[in-house]
Design an enzyme around this catalytic site. Structure first.
Site, PDB file in Angstrom:
ATOM      1  N   ARG A 174      56.463  64.368  44.584  1.00 32.83           N
ATOM      2  CA  ARG A 174      57.532  63.894  45.472  1.00 32.83           C
ATOM      3  C   ARG A 174      58.453  65.073  45.760  1.00 32.83           C
ATOM      4  O   ARG A 174      58.753  65.867  44.849  1.00 32.83           O
ATOM      5  CB  ARG A 174      58.280  62.773  44.756  1.00 32.83           C
ATOM      6  CG  ARG A 174      59.577  62.374  45.405  1.00 32.83           C
ATOM      7  CD  ARG A 174      60.265  61.252  44.621  1.00 32.83           C
ATOM      8  NE  ARG A 174      61.574  61.678  44.189  1.00 32.83           N
ATOM      9  CZ  ARG A 174      62.588  60.861  43.933  1.00 32.83           C
ATOM     10  NH1 ARG A 174      62.435  59.548  44.028  1.00 32.83           N
ATOM     11  NH2 ARG A 174      63.742  61.328  43.532  1.00 32.83           N
ATOM     12  N   TYR A 186      71.737  62.909  45.902  1.00 32.84           N
ATOM     13  CA  TYR A 186      71.049  62.260  44.788  1.00 32.84           C
ATOM     14  C   TYR A 186      69.545  62.536  44.839  1.00 32.84           C
ATOM     15  O   TYR A 186      68.938  62.481  45.911  1.00 32.84           O
ATOM     16  CB  TYR A 186      71.282  60.741  44.815  1.00 32.84           C
ATOM     17  CG  TYR A 186      70.563  60.050  43.701  1.00 32.84           C
ATOM     18  CD1 TYR A 186      71.075  60.066  42.413  1.00 32.84           C
ATOM     19  CD2 TYR A 186      69.330  59.447  43.910  1.00 32.84           C
ATOM     20  CE1 TYR A 186      70.398  59.475  41.370  1.00 32.84           C
ATOM     21  CE2 TYR A 186      68.642  58.848  42.872  1.00 32.84           C
ATOM     22  CZ  TYR A 186      69.180  58.870  41.601  1.00 32.84           C
ATOM     23  OH  TYR A 186      68.501  58.301  40.560  1.00 32.84           O
ATOM     24  N   ASP A 244      61.336  60.065  49.091  1.00 30.97           N
ATOM     25  CA  ASP A 244      62.166  58.868  48.883  1.00 30.97           C
ATOM     26  C   ASP A 244      63.382  58.920  49.804  1.00 30.97           C
ATOM     27  O   ASP A 244      64.223  59.804  49.675  1.00 30.97           O
ATOM     28  CB  ASP A 244      62.611  58.834  47.410  1.00 30.97           C
ATOM     29  CG  ASP A 244      63.268  57.515  47.028  1.00 30.97           C
ATOM     30  OD1 ASP A 244      63.554  56.704  47.924  1.00 30.97           O
ATOM     31  OD2 ASP A 244      63.493  57.314  45.811  1.00 30.97           O
ATOM     32  N   HIS A 246      65.618  56.537  49.904  1.00 29.22           N
ATOM     33  CA  HIS A 246      66.689  55.891  49.134  1.00 29.22           C
ATOM     34  C   HIS A 246      67.582  54.960  49.966  1.00 29.22           C
ATOM     35  O   HIS A 246      68.815  55.004  49.844  1.00 29.22           O
ATOM     36  CB  HIS A 246      67.521  56.948  48.395  1.00 29.22           C
ATOM     37  CG  HIS A 246      67.606  56.631  46.929  1.00 29.22           C
ATOM     38  ND1 HIS A 246      68.643  55.923  46.391  1.00 29.22           N
ATOM     39  CD2 HIS A 246      66.754  56.902  45.909  1.00 29.22           C
ATOM     40  CE1 HIS A 246      68.433  55.765  45.099  1.00 29.22           C
ATOM     41  NE2 HIS A 246      67.297  56.340  44.778  1.00 29.22           N
ATOM     42  N   GLU A 270      59.263  56.396  50.924  1.00 32.89           N
ATOM     43  CA  GLU A 270      59.775  55.315  50.073  1.00 32.89           C
ATOM     44  C   GLU A 270      61.161  54.862  50.525  1.00 32.89           C
ATOM     45  O   GLU A 270      61.982  55.681  50.944  1.00 32.89           O
ATOM     46  CB  GLU A 270      59.836  55.854  48.632  1.00 32.89           C
ATOM     47  CG  GLU A 270      60.448  54.873  47.659  1.00 32.89           C
ATOM     48  CD  GLU A 270      60.658  55.509  46.284  1.00 32.89           C
ATOM     49  OE1 GLU A 270      60.094  56.583  46.010  1.00 32.89           O
ATOM     50  OE2 GLU A 270      61.414  54.929  45.487  1.00 32.89           O
ATOM     51  N   GLU A 296      61.704  49.098  44.392  1.00 37.31           N
ATOM     52  CA  GLU A 296      62.216  49.409  43.051  1.00 37.31           C
ATOM     53  C   GLU A 296      63.456  48.592  42.698  1.00 37.31           C
ATOM     54  O   GLU A 296      63.762  48.430  41.529  1.00 37.31           O
ATOM     55  CB  GLU A 296      62.493  50.915  42.897  1.00 37.31           C
ATOM     56  CG  GLU A 296      63.688  51.406  43.678  1.00 37.31           C
ATOM     57  CD  GLU A 296      63.934  52.909  43.517  1.00 37.31           C
ATOM     58  OE1 GLU A 296      62.960  53.671  43.468  1.00 37.31           O
ATOM     59  OE2 GLU A 296      65.111  53.300  43.448  1.00 37.31           O
ATOM     60  N   ARG A 317      56.721  48.975  44.789  1.00 39.64           N
ATOM     61  CA  ARG A 317      57.403  49.969  43.957  1.00 39.64           C
ATOM     62  C   ARG A 317      58.058  49.374  42.705  1.00 39.64           C
ATOM     63  O   ARG A 317      58.791  50.070  41.993  1.00 39.64           O
ATOM     64  CB  ARG A 317      58.489  50.651  44.809  1.00 39.64           C
ATOM     65  CG  ARG A 317      57.988  51.762  45.645  1.00 39.64           C
ATOM     66  CD  ARG A 317      57.629  52.977  44.808  1.00 39.64           C
ATOM     67  NE  ARG A 317      58.784  53.707  44.321  1.00 39.64           N
ATOM     68  CZ  ARG A 317      58.831  54.332  43.161  1.00 39.64           C
ATOM     69  NH1 ARG A 317      57.807  54.296  42.325  1.00 39.64           N
ATOM     70  NH2 ARG A 317      59.887  55.011  42.806  1.00 39.64           N
ATOM     71  N   GLU A 373      54.587  56.641  39.286  1.00 40.67           N
ATOM     72  CA  GLU A 373      55.661  57.636  39.157  1.00 40.67           C
ATOM     73  C   GLU A 373      55.801  58.021  37.683  1.00 40.67           C
ATOM     74  O   GLU A 373      55.788  57.167  36.808  1.00 40.67           O
ATOM     75  CB  GLU A 373      56.973  57.015  39.653  1.00 40.67           C
ATOM     76  CG  GLU A 373      58.152  57.966  39.615  1.00 40.67           C
ATOM     77  CD  GLU A 373      59.429  57.307  40.165  1.00 40.67           C
ATOM     78  OE1 GLU A 373      59.526  56.061  40.143  1.00 40.67           O
ATOM     79  OE2 GLU A 373      60.318  58.054  40.609  1.00 40.67           O
ATOM     80  N   TRP A 436      73.175  55.297  48.847  1.00 41.00           N
ATOM     81  CA  TRP A 436      72.989  56.655  48.310  1.00 41.00           C
ATOM     82  C   TRP A 436      71.524  56.964  48.046  1.00 41.00           C
ATOM     83  O   TRP A 436      71.181  57.981  47.545  1.00 41.00           O
ATOM     84  CB  TRP A 436      73.811  56.874  47.019  1.00 41.00           C
ATOM     85  CG  TRP A 436      73.592  55.828  46.000  1.00 41.00           C
ATOM     86  CD1 TRP A 436      74.297  54.664  45.873  1.00 41.00           C
ATOM     87  CD2 TRP A 436      72.613  55.823  44.957  1.00 41.00           C
ATOM     88  NE1 TRP A 436      73.803  53.937  44.823  1.00 41.00           N
ATOM     89  CE2 TRP A 436      72.765  54.636  44.238  1.00 41.00           C
ATOM     90  CE3 TRP A 436      71.621  56.718  44.556  1.00 41.00           C
ATOM     91  CZ2 TRP A 436      71.958  54.305  43.152  1.00 41.00           C
ATOM     92  CZ3 TRP A 436      70.806  56.389  43.474  1.00 41.00           C
ATOM     93  CH2 TRP A 436      70.978  55.186  42.780  1.00 41.00           C
TER      94      TRP A 436
END
Ligand code: GCO
Ligand code: MG
Length: 436
Positions: A174, A186, A244, A246, A270, A296, A317, A373, A436
Site C-alpha cells: 500500500r 494520516y 487508502d 480514508h 480503499e 473497516e 475490508r 493487510e 481524516w
C-alpha cells in the site's frame, strides 16, 4: 454426555428449558471471564474466558481510541452472563448477546460480541486439538498474500519505503503520500522519519486530545496520480499496489480519482468515500473500473447489503474484531462469495495479534480470500501476545497450534499501563471539520 441430557433430548422441544439443550462439551461450563487491558506501544483490550476444565480462550476487543467503552461493556454487562454457559455453543451465544442486547450493531457492541466469539472458537480449537481454520472447513490455500504499509513525504522516501517492504518479503504494498502544501497526513510516516518510518506508533497520537491535521481534497487528487505514475515506473507492472483514500472524497470525486489512477493498475482503492450511504457507490462505479475495497468501520452484514448485492465493491475490508467475530464475518464472506467479492480483512496494528490470528484462520478457510493487510506489531506487543502465525515469502499462515495460536503473557502485559491515545481529527484549510 450425561444420561440426563439424553432424557432431555427426547422431551418435546417446547418443554425444554433454556440450558437443558444437549451440551457438546459434556457438562463443561464457562467459569471465568476476564478483561485484560495493556499498552505495549499501543492500547489493547483482550477478553479471556476460562472453562471449568481450565481451558482458556482469547478474544480481541480493541476499538482504537475508544478502548474503555468496550472494557465496560464486557465487564459490566457481558461477563456474568457468560458464566455457567456451555462454551461450545458459539452460534447460540452469539445470538444471545446480539438479540438479547436489543440495541443491535455498532462498533462497541459488535467488538464485545466478537471478543466472546473469538475466545469460544479458541477454546473449541484447543479442546479438539485443532487450529481454528480446521473448524471452519480446513485450508483452501497454502498461505495468505499480505500487503504492508509504505509511505513517505516525497517520492525518494516512498521508493525507499517500498524497497524496504520488498526486502522484508512483501509481495504487495500500500502506498500513502504526503500532499504538497499540507502538513502531516494520516497514514504517512512523519516528515523526517527515514524510509519506512512508522506512523502507527508516533508519540503525537498519545495524550488527552487528538492531533489536528489539515486537508485539501483537490490538492490530493492532483498529486496522487503523479506518485503512482512514479512508483509504477520504478517498480514495474507486476507489483500489486494499493491505496487508502480514508473516506475523504465525495462519490463524484472518488470516481474521478479512480479514473485518473486506472493507468497505474491498482490492486484496490480503499474507502474512497464514506459508505454510510451505500448507494453513493453506484456513482463511483459508473465513473471508474478501479477495484474498490470498503468496510473497516462497518460492523454488520447489513452495512454491506447494497454494496454486495449490487456488486459495488470488490473487497470486504472488515476486521474480525469489529464485525462480531469469526462467526459473523464468515457469514458476510459467504454472502459476498455469491457475488464474486473477496476478502481484504483489516489488519493494522490496532488489531491485536489475537484479532490478526482470527483473520488468518478465517482467510485460510474461505474460498473467496483476496488479500490480508499485515503490519508487523512492535516487539513490546509481541512480548505480551505470543503468536504462532508466520510470514514467509510474502505469505501469512496462522500456524497449526490448536485454537487461535496466541498466548497472553500476564506478567508482560501488566508492565504496560493503559494511557489515552487518540486518532487525529482533520480540517479543511478553511477550518471545516472533515474526514481524516
Ligand atoms: C487501514 C486503516 C487504519 C485505520 C486505523 C484506525 O487501512 O489500515 O485505515 O490505518 O485508520 O485502523 O484505528
Ligand atoms: Mg483503511
Amino acid at each position: 454426555m450425561t444420561t440426563d441430557q439424553h432424557a432431555d433430548e427426547s422431551a418435546p422441544v417446547g418443554a425444554r428449558a433454556q440450558g437443558d439443550l444437549v451440551s457438546s462439551a459434556a457438562g463443561t461450563t464457562i467459569e471465568r471471564v476476564e478483561v485484560l487491558v495493556t499498552n505495549p506501544t499501543r492500547n489493547f483490550v483482550t477478553l479471556r474466558i476460562t472453562t471449568s476444565d481450565g481451558v482458556t480462550g482469547l478474544g480481541d476487543a480493541t476499538v482504537n481510541g475508544r478502548e474503555l467503552a468496550v472494557v465496560s461493556y464486557l465487564r459490566d454487562h457481558v461477563a456474568h452472563l457468560l458464566e455457567g454457559r456451555d462454551p461450545w455453543r458459539i452460534e447460540d451465544t452469539w445470538q444471545y448477546l446480539y438479540r438479547g442486547a436489543y440495541w443491535r450493531r455498532g462498533p462497541i457492541t459488535m467488538s464485545a460480541i466478537a471478543a466472546v466469539d473469538m475466545a469460544l472458537c479458541d477454546i473449541k480449537g484447543k479442546v479438539t486439538g485443532q487450529p481454528v481454520y480446521q473448524l471452519l472447513g480446513g485450508a483452501t490455500r497454502a498461505g495468505l498474500l499480505a500487503y504492508g504499509h509504505a509511505s513517505g513525504a516525497e517520492i525518494p522516501q516512498i521508493f525507499e519505503s517500498v524497497h524496504e517492504h520488498l526486502e522484508e518479503g512483501y509481495r504487495a504494498v500500500r502506498v500513502q503520500t504526503a500532499v504538497p502544501g499540507l502538513g502531516q497526513v494520516y497514514g504517512v510516516a512523519a516528515a523526517g522519519a527515514s524510509g519506512a518510518g512508522r506512523y502507527d506508533y508516533e508519540p503525537a497520537r498519545r495524550g488527552l486530545r487528538p492531533t489536528e491535521e489539515q486537508w485539501d481534497t483537490r490538492a490530493y487528487m492532483r498529486h496522487l496520480p503523479t506518485v503512482f505514475e512514479a512508483v509504477r515506473a520504478e517498480f514495474g507492472p507486476e507489483l500489486p499496489l494499493l491505496h487508502d483514500g480514508h473516506h475523504r472524497m465525495t462519490p463524484n470525486q472518488a470516481g474521478q480519482l479512480g479514473r485518473s489512477l486506472e493507468p497505474y493498475d491498482l490492486f484496490w482503492l480503499e474507502d474512497c468515500t464514506p459508505a454510510e450511504n451505500q448507494e453513493g457507490l453506484r456513482r463511483v462505479r459508473a465513473l471508474t473500473s478501479q477495484p474498490l475495497a470498503i468496510g473497516e468501520i462497518f460492523n454488520s452484514i447489513w452495512d454491506y447489503q447494497t454494496l454486495i448485492t449490487e456488486q459495488l465493491i470488490d473487497y470486504v475490508r472488515s476486521a474480525v474484531t469489529h464485525t462480531g467475530g469469526i462467526t459473523h464475518l464468515k457469514k458476510i464472506m459467504d454472502f459476498a462469495s455469491l457475488y464474486q467479492i473477496r476478502s481484504g480483512f483489516h489488519g493494522p496494528t490496532d488489531i491485536s495479534p489475537v484479532g490478526q490470528a482470527a483473520a488468518l484462520h478465517l482467510g485460510l478457510a474461505i474460498h473467496n480470500f483476496g488479500i490480508q493487510e499485515y503490519m508487523r506489531h512492535s516487539d513490546e506487543t509481541l512480548s505480551v501476545f505470543r503468536t504462532s502465525y508466520t510470514f514467509t515469502d510474502g505469505l501469512l499462515h496462522p500456524g497449526d497450534t490448536p485454537g487461535l495460536g496466541v498466548e497472553y503473557d500476564d506478567e508482560a502485559g501488566a508492565a504496560f499501563e493503559y494511557s489515552p491515545a487518540y486518532l487525529p481529527v482533520n480540517r479543511l484549510t478553511d477550518g471545516t471539520m472533515h474526514d481524516w
